[in-house]
Design a protein around this motif. Structure first.
Motif, short mmCIF file in Angstrom:
data_model
loop_
_atom_site.label_atom_id
_atom_site.label_comp_id
_atom_site.label_asym_id
_atom_site.label_seq_id
_atom_site.Cartn_x
_atom_site.Cartn_y
_atom_site.Cartn_z
N PRO A 273 0.70 -1.21 -0.04
CA PRO A 273 0.09 -0.26 -0.18
C PRO A 273 0.89 1.30 -0.15
O PRO A 273 2.06 1.27 0.63
N ALA A 274 0.57 2.15 -0.69
CA ALA A 274 1.03 3.74 -0.80
C ALA A 274 0.36 4.62 -1.02
O ALA A 274 -0.87 4.39 -1.56
N GLY A 275 0.59 5.87 -0.70
CA GLY A 275 -0.24 6.98 -0.84
C GLY A 275 -0.33 7.18 -2.37
O GLY A 275 0.36 6.92 -3.28
N SER A 276 -1.54 7.65 -2.95
CA SER A 276 -2.06 8.04 -4.20
C SER A 276 -3.00 9.18 -4.60
O SER A 276 -3.74 9.38 -3.60
N ASP A 277 -2.63 9.85 -5.55
CA ASP A 277 -3.54 10.93 -6.02
C ASP A 277 -4.71 10.45 -6.82
O ASP A 277 -4.59 9.62 -7.82
N TRP A 278 -5.86 11.05 -6.34
CA TRP A 278 -7.19 10.63 -7.05
C TRP A 278 -7.77 11.92 -7.75
O TRP A 278 -7.64 12.85 -7.04
N ARG A 279 -8.32 11.71 -8.98
CA ARG A 279 -8.83 12.91 -9.30
C ARG A 279 -10.25 13.21 -8.83
O ARG A 279 -10.95 12.28 -8.44
N GLY A 280 -10.43 14.32 -8.22
CA GLY A 280 -11.72 14.39 -7.18
C GLY A 280 -11.76 14.13 -5.98
O GLY A 280 -12.33 15.02 -5.04
N LEU A 281 -10.66 13.44 -5.47
CA LEU A 281 -10.57 13.32 -4.11
C LEU A 281 -9.02 13.58 -3.37
O LEU A 281 -8.87 13.73 -2.28
N GLY A 282 -8.29 14.10 -4.27
CA GLY A 282 -6.94 14.43 -3.88
C GLY A 282 -5.94 13.53 -3.35
O GLY A 282 -6.19 12.10 -3.91
N HIS A 283 -5.20 13.72 -2.66
CA HIS A 283 -4.14 12.50 -2.13
C HIS A 283 -4.71 11.81 -1.04
O HIS A 283 -5.28 12.52 0.06
N ILE A 284 -4.66 10.44 -1.11
CA ILE A 284 -5.20 9.63 -0.02
C ILE A 284 -4.29 8.63 0.36
O ILE A 284 -3.81 7.74 -0.34
N GLU A 285 -3.96 8.63 1.76
CA GLU A 285 -2.75 7.90 2.12
C GLU A 285 -3.36 6.36 1.88
O GLU A 285 -4.33 6.00 2.20
N ASN A 286 -2.06 5.50 1.52
CA ASN A 286 -2.49 3.93 1.43
C ASN A 286 -3.63 3.72 0.54
O ASN A 286 -4.22 2.61 0.64
N SER A 287 -3.83 4.26 -0.34
CA SER A 287 -5.05 4.24 -1.33
C SER A 287 -4.47 3.85 -2.90
O SER A 287 -5.18 3.49 -3.59
N GLY A 288 -3.26 3.61 -2.96
CA GLY A 288 -2.54 2.97 -4.21
C GLY A 288 -1.82 1.74 -3.76
O GLY A 288 -1.55 1.47 -2.67
N PHE A 289 -1.34 1.23 -5.04
CA PHE A 289 -0.39 0.05 -4.90
C PHE A 289 0.97 0.55 -5.27
O PHE A 289 1.14 1.08 -6.54
N ALA A 290 1.86 0.20 -4.64
CA ALA A 290 3.24 0.50 -5.26
C ALA A 290 4.16 -0.65 -5.34
O ALA A 290 3.83 -1.72 -4.63
N ILE A 291 4.96 -0.85 -6.28
CA ILE A 291 5.70 -2.02 -6.65
C ILE A 291 6.56 -2.41 -5.65
O ILE A 291 7.67 -1.42 -5.40
N GLN A 292 6.81 -3.48 -5.09
CA GLN A 292 7.88 -3.72 -4.01
C GLN A 292 9.29 -3.30 -4.39
O GLN A 292 9.54 -3.65 -5.77
N ASP A 293 10.02 -3.37 -3.62
CA ASP A 293 11.50 -2.99 -4.10
C ASP A 293 12.19 -4.27 -4.91
O ASP A 293 13.10 -3.78 -5.69
N GLU A 294 11.67 -5.36 -4.32
CA GLU A 294 12.53 -6.35 -5.18
C GLU A 294 12.00 -6.39 -6.70
O GLU A 294 13.09 -7.16 -7.44
N TYR A 295 11.00 -5.69 -6.93
CA TYR A 295 10.77 -5.73 -8.36
C TYR A 295 11.02 -4.37 -9.04
O TYR A 295 10.19 -4.01 -9.77
N ALA A 296 11.80 -3.60 -8.50
CA ALA A 296 11.91 -2.22 -8.96
C ALA A 296 12.51 -2.01 -10.34
O ALA A 296 12.08 -1.14 -11.04
N SER A 297 13.05 -3.41 -10.78
CA SER A 297 13.56 -3.10 -12.18
C SER A 297 12.52 -2.95 -13.20
O SER A 297 12.58 -2.54 -14.24
N TRP A 298 11.24 -3.32 -12.69
CA TRP A 298 10.00 -3.39 -13.54
C TRP A 298 9.07 -2.13 -12.99
O TRP A 298 7.84 -2.35 -13.55
N ASP A 299 9.51 -1.33 -12.46
CA ASP A 299 8.87 -0.19 -11.94
C ASP A 299 9.11 0.97 -12.85
O ASP A 299 10.06 1.51 -12.83
N ALA A 300 8.34 1.57 -13.61
CA ALA A 300 8.56 2.35 -14.77
C ALA A 300 8.55 3.74 -14.27
O ALA A 300 9.57 4.71 -14.61
N ALA A 301 7.95 3.94 -13.00
CA ALA A 301 8.00 5.31 -12.20
C ALA A 301 9.51 5.49 -11.80
O ALA A 301 10.16 6.51 -11.97
N ARG A 302 10.12 4.44 -11.41
CA ARG A 302 11.32 4.59 -11.07
C ARG A 302 12.36 4.49 -12.05
O ARG A 302 13.27 5.23 -12.35
#
Length: 363
Positions: A273-302
């Motif tokens: 779980p990770a914080g995430s921004d929502w259209r209409g709702l703003g930033h909500i803590e723990n409302s998104g999914f973040a890719i675990q560090d173990e799979y960081a090589s396949w995380d486009a954001a990083r």
């Protein structure tokens, strides 16, 4: 019993409606919210809303994953699509969602020479990466808990194949934190929830027990046929009239209390779980999914150091208010006048699960 009594015997519908009317007369006006785009579409397609008593109102919440993706994120994706030797793979709806500039979408970028493809599953994106080893393939992983297991599986597959030219931009959202954010907002005015059957099939009906426990609001996990919807609305109105809120599962032919253990294990292995921004709702803590560090090589954001731009809505667009259920599509000044499925201004008119697109099609 529900299948036999309601699906195969539509003559029972007038009785269901009479009971709904009786309970709503006891309690006064009732406002119910669905938080699933498929429910929004099913309610409109079946005409359920049109046959309910006048004092029972159905509202659409943030149930369309494409719709809640912020403009700043779309702008970042549009910029990424212009990167040399990069292919963007996405579900079809997301291709048409505009960023902060009306008409600027992945579909338009593709028409201008951008390398953008529509796929039906994450595994298609894996195949594209294998077929084009000199191209960076980025899959846009959008959705709620319903699509999260498939996205997790594709990341594991990419890791097992050591696909260095594949990554996922994780846009997945978690349902519970968004519902809590809605309830705790100052303009919240809902008496009960139709809980999403597809999400509950993955995470379990019990995942919505916080509604009566923490907020004394009734919830019903509902299916998608007309009888599912009517029976679930009846159950909600009965609980509201009696003042005894609870969580009930009326989609027992698919949803179990604990959901799908294998799917949940996949999500827990790949995401956190990770914080995430929502259209209409703003930033909500723990409302998104973040890719675990173990799979960081396949995380486009990083991998590409992606940073969403500042959130800017197109002037006149009321998608944020519609997503929260505080405004209906017909109340938006652009609806049907400027904003149409052929010329969508906001995402609610783009997606087949969007409130505006549904209202436009079914009235």
């Amino acid at each position: 019993m529900l299948y036999e009594n309601s699906f195969k015997q539509p003559q029972d519908v007038p009785l269901l409606l009479e009971k709904i009317r009786r309970y709503s007369d006891q309690s006064g006006p009732i406002r119910l919210m669905e938080i699933c785009g498929t429910h929004t579409m099913a309610i409109a397609r079946t005409g359920v809303k049109s046959i309910l008593p006048e004092n029972v109102t159905l509202l659409s919440g943030p149930g369309c994953p494409v719709c809640v993706t912020p403009t700043g994120v779309i702008d970042a994706i549009l910029a990424l699509s212009q990167r040399p030797d990069t292919l963007i793979a996405s579900y079809g709806d997301l291709l048409r969602v505009p960023g902060s500039t009306q008409g600027d979408s992945l579909l338009k970028r593709r028409a201008g020479g951008g390398n953008v493809m529509s796929v039906y599953s994450p595994m298609e994106a894996i195949r594209l990466a294998e077929e084009h080893p000199d191209t960076e393939v980025v899959f846009l992983g959008v959705g709620f808990e319903t699509t999260a297991p498939g996205t997790a599986a594709c990341i594991l597959e990419a890791a097992s194949r050591k696909l260095a030219n594949f990554s996922v931009l994780c846009l997945l959202k978690r349902t519970e934190p968004a519902i809590r954010s809605l309830i705790e907002a100052e303009d919240f005015a809902v008496n009960g929830f139709l809980c999403p059957g597809h999400v509950a099939a993955v995470i379990g009906a019990d995942a919505f027990a916080f509604l009566p426990k923490d907020y004394r609001l009734p919830g019903v996990v509902a299916g998608f046929e007309a009888a599912d919807l009517l029976y679930s609305i009846l159950t909600l109105t009965e609980m509201i009239a009696s003042g005894r809120p609870a969580l009930k599962n009326e989609y027992t032919r698919l949803v179990r209390p604990g959901g799908n253990p294998a799917a949940r294990a996949l999500m827990e292995k790949v995401f956190r779980p990770a914080g995430s921004d929502w259209r209409g709702l703003g930033h909500i803590e723990n409302s998104g999914f973040a890719i675990q560090d173990e799979y960081a090589s396949w995380d486009a954001a990083r991998k590409f150091s992606l940073r969403p731009s500042e959130e800017k809505e197109i002037p006149g667009c009321r998608c944020p208010q519609i997503i929260r259920g505080v405004m209906r599509p017909g109340e938006c000044p652009l609806f049907r006048r400027v904003c149409t499925p052929d010329n969508p201004v906001g995402p609610c008119m783009v997606s087949g699960e969007g409130s505006c697109a549904t209202a436009y099609q079914y009235g």
